[in-house]
Design a protein around this motif. Structure first.
Motif, PDB file in Angstrom:
ATOM      1  N   VAL A  10       1.128  -2.126 -10.526  1.00  0.00           N
ATOM      2  CA  VAL A  10       0.374  -1.735  -9.326  1.00  0.00           C
ATOM      3  C   VAL A  10      -0.523  -2.883  -8.877  1.00  0.00           C
ATOM      4  O   VAL A  10      -0.659  -3.149  -7.671  1.00  0.00           O
ATOM      5  N   THR A  11      -1.130  -3.576  -9.801  1.00  0.00           N
ATOM      6  CA  THR A  11      -2.013  -4.695  -9.447  1.00  0.00           C
ATOM      7  C   THR A  11      -1.228  -5.800  -8.749  1.00  0.00           C
ATOM      8  O   THR A  11      -1.668  -6.356  -7.728  1.00  0.00           O
ATOM      9  N   VAL A  12      -0.059  -6.167  -9.278  1.00  0.00           N
ATOM     10  CA  VAL A  12       0.778  -7.194  -8.640  1.00  0.00           C
ATOM     11  C   VAL A  12       1.233  -6.722  -7.259  1.00  0.00           C
ATOM     12  O   VAL A  12       1.216  -7.492  -6.280  1.00  0.00           O
ATOM     13  N   ALA A  13       1.613  -5.432  -7.165  1.00  0.00           N
ATOM     14  CA  ALA A  13       2.075  -4.895  -5.887  1.00  0.00           C
ATOM     15  C   ALA A  13       0.960  -4.902  -4.849  1.00  0.00           C
ATOM     16  O   ALA A  13       1.205  -5.117  -3.658  1.00  0.00           O
ATOM     17  N   GLU A  14      -0.262  -4.668  -5.270  1.00  0.00           N
ATOM     18  CA  GLU A  14      -1.380  -4.673  -4.332  1.00  0.00           C
ATOM     19  C   GLU A  14      -1.759  -6.086  -3.916  1.00  0.00           C
ATOM     20  O   GLU A  14      -2.139  -6.316  -2.758  1.00  0.00           O
ATOM     21  N   GLU A  15      -1.657  -7.029  -4.833  1.00  0.00           N
ATOM     22  CA  GLU A  15      -2.030  -8.416  -4.526  1.00  0.00           C
ATOM     23  C   GLU A  15      -0.877  -9.194  -3.895  1.00  0.00           C
ATOM     24  O   GLU A  15      -1.109 -10.160  -3.158  1.00  0.00           O
ATOM     25  N   MET A  16       0.359  -8.787  -4.200  1.00  0.00           N
ATOM     26  CA  MET A  16       1.568  -9.516  -3.765  1.00  0.00           C
ATOM     27  C   MET A  16       1.472 -10.991  -4.150  1.00  0.00           C
ATOM     28  O   MET A  16       1.936 -11.874  -3.429  1.00  0.00           O
ATOM     29  N   ASN A  17       0.872 -11.223  -5.313  1.00  0.00           N
ATOM     30  CA  ASN A  17       0.685 -12.580  -5.788  1.00  0.00           C
ATOM     31  C   ASN A  17       0.382 -12.502  -7.285  1.00  0.00           C
ATOM     32  O   ASN A  17      -0.597 -11.861  -7.696  1.00  0.00           O
ATOM     33  N   ARG A  62       8.505   0.133  -3.921  1.00  0.00           N
ATOM     34  CA  ARG A  62       7.615   0.862  -3.003  1.00  0.00           C
ATOM     35  C   ARG A  62       7.428   2.306  -3.443  1.00  0.00           C
ATOM     36  O   ARG A  62       6.322   2.863  -3.363  1.00  0.00           O
ATOM     37  N   VAL A  63       8.505   2.908  -3.926  1.00  0.00           N
ATOM     38  CA  VAL A  63       8.400   4.285  -4.414  1.00  0.00           C
ATOM     39  C   VAL A  63       7.488   4.331  -5.655  1.00  0.00           C
ATOM     40  O   VAL A  63       6.613   5.185  -5.775  1.00  0.00           O
ATOM     41  N   LEU A  64       7.710   3.358  -6.565  1.00  0.00           N
ATOM     42  CA  LEU A  64       6.905   3.342  -7.787  1.00  0.00           C
ATOM     43  C   LEU A  64       5.444   3.040  -7.500  1.00  0.00           C
ATOM     44  O   LEU A  64       4.562   3.540  -8.193  1.00  0.00           O
ATOM     45  N   LEU A  65       5.146   2.275  -6.456  1.00  0.00           N
ATOM     46  CA  LEU A  65       3.751   1.974  -6.123  1.00  0.00           C
ATOM     47  C   LEU A  65       3.001   3.244  -5.748  1.00  0.00           C
ATOM     48  O   LEU A  65       1.893   3.493  -6.225  1.00  0.00           O
ATOM     49  N   ASP A  66       3.606   4.076  -4.902  1.00  0.00           N
ATOM     50  CA  ASP A  66       2.956   5.334  -4.503  1.00  0.00           C
ATOM     51  C   ASP A  66       2.764   6.253  -5.707  1.00  0.00           C
ATOM     52  O   ASP A  66       1.679   6.808  -5.913  1.00  0.00           O
ATOM     53  N   GLU A  67       3.839   6.406  -6.491  1.00  0.00           N
ATOM     54  CA  GLU A  67       3.756   7.299  -7.643  1.00  0.00           C
ATOM     55  C   GLU A  67       2.836   6.714  -8.725  1.00  0.00           C
ATOM     56  O   GLU A  67       2.102   7.437  -9.398  1.00  0.00           O
ATOM     57  N   GLY A  68       2.892   5.396  -8.889  1.00  0.00           N
ATOM     58  CA  GLY A  68       2.071   4.743  -9.903  1.00  0.00           C
ATOM     59  C   GLY A  68       0.597   4.893  -9.618  1.00  0.00           C
ATOM     60  O   GLY A  68      -0.206   5.126 -10.542  1.00  0.00           O
ATOM     61  N   ARG A  69       0.217   4.746  -8.358  1.00  0.00           N
ATOM     62  CA  ARG A  69      -1.195   4.928  -8.003  1.00  0.00           C
ATOM     63  C   ARG A  69      -1.649   6.341  -8.335  1.00  0.00           C
ATOM     64  O   ARG A  69      -2.762   6.559  -8.852  1.00  0.00           O
ATOM     65  N   VAL A  71      -0.348   8.428 -10.610  1.00  0.00           N
ATOM     66  CA  VAL A  71      -0.388   8.615 -12.058  1.00  0.00           C
ATOM     67  C   VAL A  71      -1.628   7.954 -12.660  1.00  0.00           C
ATOM     68  O   VAL A  71      -2.317   8.526 -13.509  1.00  0.00           O
ATOM     69  N   LEU A  72      -1.936   6.736 -12.219  1.00  0.00           N
ATOM     70  CA  LEU A  72      -3.100   6.028 -12.748  1.00  0.00           C
ATOM     71  C   LEU A  72      -4.398   6.738 -12.382  1.00  0.00           C
ATOM     72  O   LEU A  72      -5.331   6.807 -13.190  1.00  0.00           O
ATOM     73  N   ALA A  73      -4.444   7.271 -11.164  1.00  0.00           N
ATOM     74  CA  ALA A  73      -5.645   8.000 -10.743  1.00  0.00           C
ATOM     75  C   ALA A  73      -5.846   9.242 -11.606  1.00  0.00           C
ATOM     76  O   ALA A  73      -6.966   9.554 -12.026  1.00  0.00           O
ATOM     77  N   GLU A  74      -4.745   9.953 -11.884  1.00  0.00           N
ATOM     78  CA  GLU A  74      -4.838  11.152 -12.715  1.00  0.00           C
ATOM     79  C   GLU A  74      -5.214  10.784 -14.150  1.00  0.00           C
ATOM     80  O   GLU A  74      -5.988  11.498 -14.802  1.00  0.00           O
ATOM     81  N   ALA A  75      -4.672   9.683 -14.639  1.00  0.00           N
ATOM     82  CA  ALA A  75      -5.004   9.240 -15.989  1.00  0.00           C
ATOM     83  C   ALA A  75      -6.474   8.861 -16.088  1.00  0.00           C
ATOM     84  O   ALA A  75      -7.154   9.212 -17.062  1.00  0.00           O
ATOM     85  N   ASP A  76      -6.983   8.155 -15.082  1.00  0.00           N
ATOM     86  CA  ASP A  76      -8.397   7.778 -15.075  1.00  0.00           C
ATOM     87  C   ASP A  76      -9.289   9.015 -15.026  1.00  0.00           C
ATOM     88  O   ASP A  76     -10.332   9.077 -15.698  1.00  0.00           O
ATOM     89  N   HIS A  77      -8.855   9.997 -14.225  1.00  0.00           N
ATOM     90  CA  HIS A  77      -9.618  11.240 -14.123  1.00  0.00           C
ATOM     91  C   HIS A  77      -9.634  11.963 -15.464  1.00  0.00           C
ATOM     92  O   HIS A  77     -10.677  12.480 -15.899  1.00  0.00           O
ATOM     93  N   ALA A  78      -8.473  11.996 -16.138  1.00  0.00           N
ATOM     94  CA  ALA A  78      -8.387  12.669 -17.436  1.00  0.00           C
ATOM     95  C   ALA A  78      -9.275  11.982 -18.468  1.00  0.00           C
ATOM     96  O   ALA A  78      -9.983  12.642 -19.236  1.00  0.00           O
ATOM     97  N   LEU A  79      -9.254  10.658 -18.486  1.00  0.00           N
ATOM     98  CA  LEU A  79     -10.085   9.918 -19.430  1.00  0.00           C
ATOM     99  C   LEU A  79     -11.569  10.151 -19.162  1.00  0.00           C
ATOM    100  O   LEU A  79     -12.365  10.311 -20.088  1.00  0.00           O
ATOM    101  N   ALA A  80     -11.931  10.156 -17.870  1.00  0.00           N
ATOM    102  CA  ALA A  80     -13.329  10.398 -17.512  1.00  0.00           C
ATOM    103  C   ALA A  80     -13.767  11.794 -17.955  1.00  0.00           C
ATOM    104  O   ALA A  80     -14.881  11.989 -18.450  1.00  0.00           O
ATOM    105  N   ALA A  81     -12.848  12.785 -17.778  1.00  0.00           N
ATOM    106  CA  ALA A  81     -13.170  14.152 -18.179  1.00  0.00           C
ATOM    107  C   ALA A  81     -13.362  14.252 -19.688  1.00  0.00           C
ATOM    108  O   ALA A  81     -14.273  14.925 -20.167  1.00  0.00           O
TER     109      ALA A  81
END
Length: 299
Positions: A10-17, A62-69, A71-81
């Motif tokens: 996701v980081t590479v996909a967001e930076e494209m570099n 592109r499909v994995l970027l949407d789904e990956g974001r 999944v990562l958001a849900e994982a971060d939320h779970a860890l925070a909880a």
């Protein structure tokens, strides 16, 4: 698939570099490139089209970027909880209390707890001291606000406040306008009490005080609820002895007079199971309760 691999992608996909992505992830660029290549091999698909000039996402990427974001958001939320629960910032705290603590002690402690730890949900249940101790031992209650308990097997008892005992009487009583009376002066009164089976520890404490004053506590009439008891006093059917917290109940022609006897006070304690004293939510309650000034100003 590992979350770490997904985060790299996701980081590479967001930076494209790859260089900027590596800097953002605080890893070496070659190591990042290797991880992305390994990820693509595991998925058996190409995620990036690489040229010497630029990096572009494939359709699969592109499909994995949407789904990956997501999944990562849900994982971060779970860890925070999980971290919040671990630190006692959220969760359920089951608190029992004697009815006489409902007017002053319970509101003060629960409000302070909710202010300090708004994520902690409180479940309150009114019960006798003995039933609370049983509920704590069985794991049904986390905290108990109990009266006249010195010790209990497997349970920690921490005194919270010691409040005066008052005598409630009708406004026409000869002592109604006095600031205080001695128990011995009440020996010939018609006493109204709560049933010993319902409030045994407080009843026994008051009976012991009367015995020390030279007379036996005998109930002329009983009432289960404190408001009922005080209502009977307001109807001029007798006098009763209650903790100072009950002074918050105002009825026409009802007067509260302090007792002069040095031991005429009742101790309210916090009780909790000894093997659970490190539970964060319980520790928070204890910290909040001990910081409050619950001293009654009657005496």
């Amino acid at each position: 698939m590992e979350l770490r691999q997904l985060r790299y992608f996701v980081t590479v996909a967001e930076e494209m570099n790859f260089r900027r992505a590596a800097e953002r992830l605080h890893i070496a660029q070659p190591a990042l490139s290797q991880q992305i290549s390994k990820f693509e091999k595991e998925l058996r698909t190409t995620l990036f089209e690489r040229t010497t000039r630029r990096v572009e996402l494939t359709d699969a990427g592109r499909v994995l970027l949407d789904e990956g974001r997501r999944v990562l958001a849900e994982a971060d939320h779970a860890l925070a909880a999980v971290e919040q629960v671990a630190h006692g910032e959220v969760g359920l705290l089951r608190i029992g209390f004697v009815s006489s603590a409902a007017l002053r002690i319970v509101p003060a402690t629960v409000l302070a707890l909710q202010k300090a730890w708004p994520g902690v949900q409180v479940e309150l249940s009114e019960s006798t001291t003995d039933r609370q101790l049983s509920g704590i031992a069985d794991g049904i209650l986390d905290i108990g606000l109990v009266r006249e308990v010195d010790r209990a097997k497997g349970i920690v008892v921490r005194p919270l406040t010691r409040e005066p005992l008052l005598v409630a009487m009708h406004s026409s009583h000869p002592f109604a306008n006095r600031t205080s009376v001695w128990l011995v002066e009440l020996r010939d009164e018609r006493f109204l009490t709560f049933p010993r089976g319902q409030v045994s520890r407080l009843y026994d404490h008051i009976a012991a005080l009367c015995h020390h004053a030279g007379f036996r506590l005998e109930a002329a009439q009983e009432a289960v609820q404190f408001p009922t008891l005080l209502g009977l006093v307001a109807a001029n059917t007798g006098v009763t002895i209650v903790p100072a917290s009950l002074r918050a109940l105002h009825l026409p022609d009802l007067r509260y007079v302090a007792l002069s006897d040095p031991q005429a006070a009742s101790t309210v304690s916090v009780a909790y199971r000894a093997d659970r004293q490190q539970v964060p939510a319980i520790r928070h309650f204890l910290d909040v309760a001990s910081s409050l000034d619950l001293t009654d100003e009657t005496r």
